[in-house]
Scaffold this active site. Sequence first.
Site: not given
Length: 479
Positions: A325-327, A479
Amino acid sequence: MSFNSIEFILFLPLVFLLYWFVFKSTRKQNLLIVVASYVFYGWWDWRFLILIAITTFCSYASGILIERWEGQRGKQKAISAANIILNIAILATFKYYNFFVNSLNDIFASLGMSLDWPTARIILPVGISFYTFQALSYSIDVYRKKIEPQHDIVAFFAFISFFPQLVAGPIERATNLLPQFVDSRKFDYVKAVDGCRQMLWGFFKKLVVADTCASIVNSVWSDYSEYSALNLVLCCVLFSFQVYCDFSGYSDIAIGCARLFGINLMRNFNYPYFSRNIPEFWRRWHISLMSWFRDYVYFPLGGSRCPLWRTVFNTYVVFIISGLWHGADWTFVLYGCYHATLCSLYRFLPLKSKFEHNVGYNRLLPSIKELGMMVLTFILVSAGRILFRAQNVAMAGDFFSHICDKSLFCFDNIIGKWPLLLCVGLVIVEWIQRDKQHVLQLTGGVFKLRWVRWTLYLGIALFTLLGQGAQQDFIYFQF
């Protein structure tokens, strides 16, 4: 449009005045919120508006269709699943397509085979992960009968696109936020003033602490091989504070801004660096996201009410998805695995993961044991930040190898003394106010005097204007 821009400084008062003094009915206020939010979001690129409109309309329609097929769970499940798949497909295309293509190409290349799938020139829409998850939670909650479908399309569009929390959260649940757009709202002076205080503290954390730390962190990471191991450690410390002050600063501004419009957003950070272990840290850090994963991923998988191996598996699933989800990079996958491993240790070892009270409960200072636990937790979190910050896995490994050097004990040419002093001051102030929702909730003592409070507010505002670092974008915009 960003909070730390001249445009927003002009935009916010205009919307505020129109909201309370011109558009006085609830529906008109909601319509203004939608228009203002689309202007706010389209300021980056008007094409992004198409995606958020599709996500919003499809989620709205899914709720109506689920209601229409009441009593036919098979059809309701299909409708909810279709909406989930559509929104995840949009998110995956814009955020993960190139990552998966490059990964497949590398896998085939390692096997001596050529795949050569082409990548695409895709612009990642700002905040797409945030509003997508917010829309998904609505559809799921309607299917689970936790909330009634919303028929007022204007209120629903306002719920998804509400500009204070649109691009970096908190990720709100429909059960909390949506009813606030349906009910009538009246201006609350006390709530608005407290919102301004929280915004002020958020701007201070972002513009002064985070952006000042960023100048040192960016300089070190651009050529880390030239710095001593001790300075690399200090860089990790500064980056931990940069990420915290950048993101929690955004959350403070968003929550405070929402209160100006009579809207209450959920708390997103609860002084995470006062955590005594990693599980507690994740209950205090980015609360809206981690509670989302808990309710919509961890619990449906069985949570902790299953055999030990399955509980550990569920933990890894949640943190790997959280990492992605963050990257879209393997560094974030490893970042998730790192924290999943740390959290899983509390399942295997007889270690306490939950506490009845906050650290230093009814005491001025923490105990020696609590202090040691907080320091250890901060070290573990900061070590994981290397994966979070590195551009690729090789860079993360190389950075870590440079830390494991005898220059770790070299105290010459220490970097970032001023940012470190700011971080120490921040920790002291937050410790004193750790039982408050935000630092500038001042009560008792000399703060009962209005002139003392206002002197402090003006001092912080002046310090923010004069002491801010080189302006940086909010980290979590990506994000």
